[in-house]
Motif scaffolding. Structure first.
Motif, PDB file in Angstrom:
ATOM      1  N   ALA A  48       0.810  -1.218   0.000  1.00  0.00           N
ATOM      2  CA  ALA A  48       0.000   0.000   0.000  1.00  0.00           C
ATOM      3  C   ALA A  48       0.847   1.273   0.000  1.00  0.00           C
ATOM      4  O   ALA A  48       0.322   2.363   0.216  1.00  0.00           O
ATOM      5  CB  ALA A  48      -0.941  -0.003   1.205  1.00  0.00           C
ATOM      6  N   SER A  49       2.155   1.138  -0.227  1.00  0.00           N
ATOM      7  CA  SER A  49       3.069   2.269  -0.426  1.00  0.00           C
ATOM      8  C   SER A  49       3.100   3.263   0.744  1.00  0.00           C
ATOM      9  O   SER A  49       2.857   4.458   0.562  1.00  0.00           O
ATOM     10  CB  SER A  49       2.720   3.010  -1.722  1.00  0.00           C
ATOM     11  OG  SER A  49       2.790   2.139  -2.829  1.00  0.00           O
ATOM     12  N   PRO A  50       3.439   2.808   1.943  1.00  0.00           N
ATOM     13  CA  PRO A  50       3.572   3.754   3.058  1.00  0.00           C
ATOM     14  C   PRO A  50       4.829   4.610   2.895  1.00  0.00           C
ATOM     15  O   PRO A  50       5.727   4.287   2.102  1.00  0.00           O
ATOM     16  CB  PRO A  50       3.701   2.829   4.271  1.00  0.00           C
ATOM     17  CG  PRO A  50       4.365   1.602   3.719  1.00  0.00           C
ATOM     18  CD  PRO A  50       3.790   1.431   2.332  1.00  0.00           C
ATOM     19  N   GLU A  61      -6.811   1.234   2.444  1.00  0.00           N
ATOM     20  CA  GLU A  61      -7.646   1.982   1.505  1.00  0.00           C
ATOM     21  C   GLU A  61      -8.213   3.237   2.162  1.00  0.00           C
ATOM     22  O   GLU A  61      -8.228   4.325   1.567  1.00  0.00           O
ATOM     23  CB  GLU A  61      -8.799   1.112   0.993  1.00  0.00           C
ATOM     24  CG  GLU A  61      -8.371  -0.208   0.372  1.00  0.00           C
ATOM     25  CD  GLU A  61      -8.381  -1.363   1.361  1.00  0.00           C
ATOM     26  OE1 GLU A  61      -8.583  -2.502   0.926  1.00  0.00           O
ATOM     27  OE2 GLU A  61      -8.184  -1.114   2.578  1.00  0.00           O
ATOM     28  N   ILE A  62      -8.684   3.086   3.405  1.00  0.00           N
ATOM     29  CA  ILE A  62      -9.230   4.236   4.137  1.00  0.00           C
ATOM     30  C   ILE A  62      -8.110   5.198   4.502  1.00  0.00           C
ATOM     31  O   ILE A  62      -8.214   6.411   4.309  1.00  0.00           O
ATOM     32  CB  ILE A  62      -9.981   3.765   5.394  1.00  0.00           C
ATOM     33  CG1 ILE A  62     -11.158   2.862   5.022  1.00  0.00           C
ATOM     34  CG2 ILE A  62     -10.471   4.966   6.214  1.00  0.00           C
ATOM     35  CD1 ILE A  62     -11.845   2.219   6.221  1.00  0.00           C
ATOM     36  N   ALA A  63      -7.016   4.649   5.037  1.00  0.00           N
ATOM     37  CA  ALA A  63      -5.896   5.492   5.447  1.00  0.00           C
ATOM     38  C   ALA A  63      -5.322   6.260   4.262  1.00  0.00           C
ATOM     39  O   ALA A  63      -4.996   7.453   4.369  1.00  0.00           O
ATOM     40  CB  ALA A  63      -4.809   4.640   6.097  1.00  0.00           C
ATOM     41  N   GLY A  64      -5.206   5.590   3.119  1.00  0.00           N
ATOM     42  CA  GLY A  64      -4.661   6.242   1.940  1.00  0.00           C
ATOM     43  C   GLY A  64      -5.582   7.319   1.396  1.00  0.00           C
ATOM     44  O   GLY A  64      -5.125   8.391   0.971  1.00  0.00           O
ATOM     45  N   ALA A  65      -6.887   7.054   1.400  1.00  0.00           N
ATOM     46  CA  ALA A  65      -7.846   8.048   0.914  1.00  0.00           C
ATOM     47  C   ALA A  65      -7.831   9.292   1.794  1.00  0.00           C
ATOM     48  O   ALA A  65      -7.898  10.420   1.300  1.00  0.00           O
ATOM     49  CB  ALA A  65      -9.248   7.444   0.872  1.00  0.00           C
ATOM     50  N   PHE A  66      -7.729   9.081   3.104  1.00  0.00           N
ATOM     51  CA  PHE A  66      -7.677  10.217   4.010  1.00  0.00           C
ATOM     52  C   PHE A  66      -6.401  11.021   3.788  1.00  0.00           C
ATOM     53  O   PHE A  66      -6.434  12.260   3.715  1.00  0.00           O
ATOM     54  CB  PHE A  66      -7.765   9.751   5.465  1.00  0.00           C
ATOM     55  CG  PHE A  66      -7.825  10.884   6.455  1.00  0.00           C
ATOM     56  CD1 PHE A  66      -9.039  11.382   6.877  1.00  0.00           C
ATOM     57  CD2 PHE A  66      -6.659  11.471   6.941  1.00  0.00           C
ATOM     58  CE1 PHE A  66      -9.101  12.445   7.776  1.00  0.00           C
ATOM     59  CE2 PHE A  66      -6.707  12.524   7.832  1.00  0.00           C
ATOM     60  CZ  PHE A  66      -7.933  13.019   8.244  1.00  0.00           C
ATOM     61  N   ALA A 114     -18.693   0.257   6.770  1.00  0.00           N
ATOM     62  CA  ALA A 114     -19.089   1.623   6.412  1.00  0.00           C
ATOM     63  C   ALA A 114     -17.897   2.420   5.905  1.00  0.00           C
ATOM     64  O   ALA A 114     -18.004   3.165   4.915  1.00  0.00           O
ATOM     65  CB  ALA A 114     -19.722   2.310   7.623  1.00  0.00           C
ATOM     66  N   GLY A 115     -16.756   2.289   6.570  1.00  0.00           N
ATOM     67  CA  GLY A 115     -15.569   3.017   6.142  1.00  0.00           C
ATOM     68  C   GLY A 115     -15.090   2.598   4.773  1.00  0.00           C
ATOM     69  O   GLY A 115     -14.728   3.435   3.940  1.00  0.00           O
ATOM     70  N   LEU A 116     -15.098   1.305   4.520  1.00  0.00           N
ATOM     71  CA  LEU A 116     -14.689   0.805   3.206  1.00  0.00           C
ATOM     72  C   LEU A 116     -15.667   1.238   2.137  1.00  0.00           C
ATOM     73  O   LEU A 116     -15.257   1.559   0.998  1.00  0.00           O
ATOM     74  CB  LEU A 116     -14.552  -0.714   3.247  1.00  0.00           C
ATOM     75  CG  LEU A 116     -13.398  -1.248   4.115  1.00  0.00           C
ATOM     76  CD1 LEU A 116     -13.506  -2.753   4.288  1.00  0.00           C
ATOM     77  CD2 LEU A 116     -12.050  -0.877   3.503  1.00  0.00           C
ATOM     78  N   ASP A 117     -16.946   1.261   2.465  1.00  0.00           N
ATOM     79  CA  ASP A 117     -17.945   1.746   1.497  1.00  0.00           C
ATOM     80  C   ASP A 117     -17.670   3.199   1.116  1.00  0.00           C
ATOM     81  O   ASP A 117     -17.869   3.608  -0.045  1.00  0.00           O
ATOM     82  CB  ASP A 117     -19.358   1.607   2.072  1.00  0.00           C
ATOM     83  CG  ASP A 117     -19.858   0.159   2.082  1.00  0.00           C
ATOM     84  OD1 ASP A 117     -19.217  -0.694   1.418  1.00  0.00           O
ATOM     85  OD2 ASP A 117     -20.859  -0.098   2.770  1.00  0.00           O
ATOM     86  N   LEU A 118     -17.231   4.002   2.068  1.00  0.00           N
ATOM     87  CA  LEU A 118     -16.958   5.407   1.797  1.00  0.00           C
ATOM     88  C   LEU A 118     -15.869   5.610   0.760  1.00  0.00           C
ATOM     89  O   LEU A 118     -15.854   6.604   0.027  1.00  0.00           O
ATOM     90  CB  LEU A 118     -16.578   6.135   3.089  1.00  0.00           C
ATOM     91  CG  LEU A 118     -17.697   6.394   4.099  1.00  0.00           C
ATOM     92  CD1 LEU A 118     -17.107   6.939   5.402  1.00  0.00           C
ATOM     93  CD2 LEU A 118     -18.718   7.375   3.539  1.00  0.00           C
ATOM     94  N   VAL A 119     -14.920   4.661   0.702  1.00  0.00           N
ATOM     95  CA  VAL A 119     -13.815   4.801  -0.251  1.00  0.00           C
ATOM     96  C   VAL A 119     -13.929   3.812  -1.407  1.00  0.00           C
ATOM     97  O   VAL A 119     -12.997   3.667  -2.205  1.00  0.00           O
ATOM     98  CB  VAL A 119     -12.451   4.633   0.463  1.00  0.00           C
ATOM     99  CG1 VAL A 119     -12.262   5.723   1.508  1.00  0.00           C
ATOM    100  CG2 VAL A 119     -12.300   3.259   1.095  1.00  0.00           C
TER     101      VAL A 119
END
Length: 298
Positions: free
Chosen positions: A34-36, A211-216, A289-294
């Motif tokens: 995920a490319s940190p 996915e959530i962390a990266g989108a944020f 819910a969080g995954l749905d958001l992204v």
């Protein structure tokens, strides 16, 4: 390290409590995919406090192998300076690029002692050091100047979220000194930290939902306040509210969420406890819910 989410991987254990090196390796490999901006093995989220020296060596070494010099590997060290120096030597031998000095163990200490602790560690390792102020460790501007004057002390991670104090520290430090937001669930306070000149932050969420962390991270970097607010309202703030129900959930919820995503990371070690069934169900609903958001799948 400010060019991506700072990832703090979990340490995998089997159901009988023994270290699962294969599970650790698979988990670290997934985080790296995920490319940190950097990877921090055997720190707070990685249950450093529950590892013996041989387990620590394995965790750091396999992380270095998986990273393969693509991103910095910053290993956690801690306890008193003598024990921290032992872990520092192990991490150096395992190929770590730098060290995160976790808060010292148990006792309250004056500012001279906090600075001397770092000086003693720095005298015993050539690796760059990032000091972590949280719990019983909180530097004044004068103490930070003393610590920052050491040749290979390169930064400070803050977990107190006292922005007035933090601003004073950033102004006291050399211009090239690194600062990191190390608050629990750091994204909730990321905008406030950025406002005092500390945009880089650690992300426990990256351990189970990159996915959530990266989108944020992308939204915050790009000034997309609408997406930042959406993720805060729909995921991060409810996650913090769930985390605050039980001491230790800052780690055990993260590990439980990773298991819900199919990661073979196993249980937490005592004194932490795995989430209660009702909290685990709430976590599953929130994660979906969080995954749905992204637009990601469970």
């Amino acid at each position: 390290m400010a060019n991506g989410v700072l990832s703090f991987p979990l340490t995998a254990f089997r159901d009988d409590g023994t270290l699962d090196a294969d599970g650790c390796r698979a988990h670290v490999a997934d985080r790296l995919a995920a490319s940190p901006g950097a990877v921090f093995p055997a720190c707070g989220t990685g249950e450093f406090f529950s590892l013996d020296e041989d387990e620590y060596r394995q965790v750091v070494a396999l992380t270095v192998e998986e990273a393969a010099s693509r991103v910095p590997v910053v290993a956690g060290i801690g306890y008193g300076w003598a024990q921290a120096a032992r872990f520092a030597r192990i991490a150096e031998d395992a190929g770590a690029d730098a060290l995160l000095v976790l808060p010292h163990y148990l006792v309250e200490a004056p500012q001279d002692g906090l600075a001397a602790q770092v000086e003693q560690i720095a005298a015993r390792t050539p690796l760059p050091l990032i000091v972590y102020q949280r719990g019983r460790t909180a530097f004044t501007a004068d103490s930070l100047r003393r610590v920052a004057a050491l040749p290979h002390v390169i930064g400070l991670k803050d977990g107190h979220s006292d922005l007035d104090r933090l601003q004073r520290l950033t102004l006291a430090a050399p211009e090239d000194f690194l600062f990191f937001n190390g608050a629990a669930t750091a994204e909730v306070q990321a905008r406030a930290y950025a406002a005092v000149g500390v945009p880089a932050y650690s992300s426990a969420v990256h351990a189970f939902a990159p996915e959530i962390a990266g989108a944020f991270f992308t939204a915050l970097r790009d000034g997309d306040d609408g997406t930042v607010d959406k993720l805060l309202r729909g995921f991060y703030v409810p996650f913090v509210e769930l985390r605050d129900r039980v001491p230790g959930y800052a780690v055990s919820l993260v590990k439980a969420a990773a298991r819900l995503r199919g990661q073979a990371v196993g249980p937490v070690r005592a004194p932490l406890t795995d989430p209660a069934p009702a909290d685990l169900a709430a976590l599953g609903t929130l994660l979906t819910a969080g995954l749905d958001l992204v637009g990601a799948a469970l």
